[in-house]
Scaffold this motif. Structure first.
Motif, PDB file in Angstrom:
ATOM      1  N   GLU A 124       0.837  -1.193   0.000  1.00  0.00           N
ATOM      2  CA  GLU A 124       0.000   0.000   0.000  1.00  0.00           C
ATOM      3  C   GLU A 124       0.875   1.246   0.000  1.00  0.00           C
ATOM      4  N   SER A 127       3.868   3.150   2.034  1.00  0.00           N
ATOM      5  CA  SER A 127       4.123   1.763   2.424  1.00  0.00           C
ATOM      6  C   SER A 127       4.752   1.642   3.802  1.00  0.00           C
ATOM      7  N   LEU A 133       0.346  -7.144   0.202  1.00  0.00           N
ATOM      8  CA  LEU A 133      -1.103  -7.247   0.015  1.00  0.00           C
ATOM      9  C   LEU A 133      -1.462  -8.159  -1.140  1.00  0.00           C
ATOM     10  N   PRO A 172      -6.349  -7.771  -5.570  1.00  0.00           N
ATOM     11  CA  PRO A 172      -6.314  -7.112  -4.254  1.00  0.00           C
ATOM     12  C   PRO A 172      -7.258  -7.794  -3.274  1.00  0.00           C
ATOM     13  N   PHE A 176     -10.224  -3.940   0.225  1.00  0.00           N
ATOM     14  CA  PHE A 176      -9.147  -2.940   0.167  1.00  0.00           C
ATOM     15  C   PHE A 176      -9.521  -1.794  -0.765  1.00  0.00           C
ATOM     16  N   GLY A 178      -7.429   1.895  -2.049  1.00  0.00           N
ATOM     17  CA  GLY A 178      -6.250   2.745  -1.940  1.00  0.00           C
ATOM     18  C   GLY A 178      -5.309   2.528  -3.105  1.00  0.00           C
ATOM     19  N   ASP A 179      -4.090   3.056  -2.963  1.00  0.00           N
ATOM     20  CA  ASP A 179      -3.076   2.931  -4.003  1.00  0.00           C
ATOM     21  C   ASP A 179      -2.058   1.866  -3.607  1.00  0.00           C
ATOM     22  N   VAL A 180      -1.610   1.093  -4.591  1.00  0.00           N
ATOM     23  CA  VAL A 180      -0.584   0.085  -4.343  1.00  0.00           C
ATOM     24  C   VAL A 180       0.553   0.256  -5.345  1.00  0.00           C
TER      25      VAL A 180
END
Length: 244
Positions: A124, A127, A133, A172, A176, A178-180
């Motif tokens: 994520e 980080s 993840l 994912p 979840f 968000g940004d990964v």
């Protein structure tokens, strides 16, 4: 008495010799095992990264990582996905993008054109949370690793053959949002390797939230239609009263 004592001494000596030979064999066996373990740490793992690399993504080599620009890239095919979908990822040499390569996988042993090993995980952004993840789906020449108490959240090759491109699929967690980013360690051979190469970010939108938004939009449309019908009936009634 002396004869008996002599026989006893000879028997004890034979017993000692047998125990000594047994001990030597045991030590030789342990030495072989230790040498094999040391050789595995020095020359690398022919079946990809071990689980001991989960925390650092550092291959067990007696060398330092390269500080030069990495000739390989981790490229997601999408910049945004939903939490109930997946993203396809390519690990490849940069020459395939510039056009110097045909775009197919290669068995070349040129250390800048191909890589023998890799380890990839998703994190994520930002980080601070070091737990990888999601889950990876891989082809037959790769396999997944269970890191940080999770299942299939890292991937590595199953052979030491040279590769110019590898395709993976990452999914994912269902809840979840968000940004990964994807971090990859590339091993070109025993010596040159590049650690923690970071991909472009991928935005993951929560599928349930998107479904709720679509549901709200449908409800608003229904209300508008109902209001239009009521307004039309009201106009008809006014017109009827004015004509009588």
């Amino acid at each position: 008495f002396q004869a008996t004592l002599g026989v006893s001494v000879v028997a004890s000596s034979k017993t000692f010799d047998n125990r000594l030979r047994f001990f030597k064999k045991k030590m030789q066996g342990l030495l072989v095992i230790m040498m094999a373990l040391i050789a595995g740490q020095v020359t690398g793992h022919p079946h990809g990264a071990p689980t001991t690399a989960c925390n650092t993504m550092f291959p067990l080599h007696k060398h330092h990582p390269q500080t030069s620009a990495c000739p390989f890239e981790t490229r997601p095919y999408q910049t945004e996905i939903f939490s109930n979908s997946s993203v396809r990822i390519a690990l490849h040499n940069l020459g395939m993008v510039s056009g110097s390569s045909s775009g197919s996988s290669s068995s070349s042993e040129n250390t800048t054109d191909s890589f023998k090993g890799y380890m990839i995980m998703a994190f994520e952004v930002p980080s601070e949370n070091a737990v990888a993840l999601g889950t990876f789906q891989v082809s037959s020449d790769s396999h997944t690793i269970n890191c940080h108490g999770m299942q299939q959240n890292a991937a590595t090759p199953s052979s030491k053959s040279h590769k110019s491109i590898v395709h993976l699929t990452w999914t994912p967690p269902e809840d979840f949002e968000g940004d990964v980013i994807f971090k990859t360690t590339y091993v070109a051979s025993k010596k040159p390797f590049w650690m923690n190469q970071v991909s472009a970010p991928v935005r993951v939108r929560l599928a349930a939230a998107v479904a709720d938004e679509e549901s709200d939009t449908d409800d608003d449309n229904i209300v508008i239609i109902q209001n239009d019908v009521l307004e039309g009936k009201l106009i008809e009634q006014v017109a009827y009263l004015e004509s009588h």
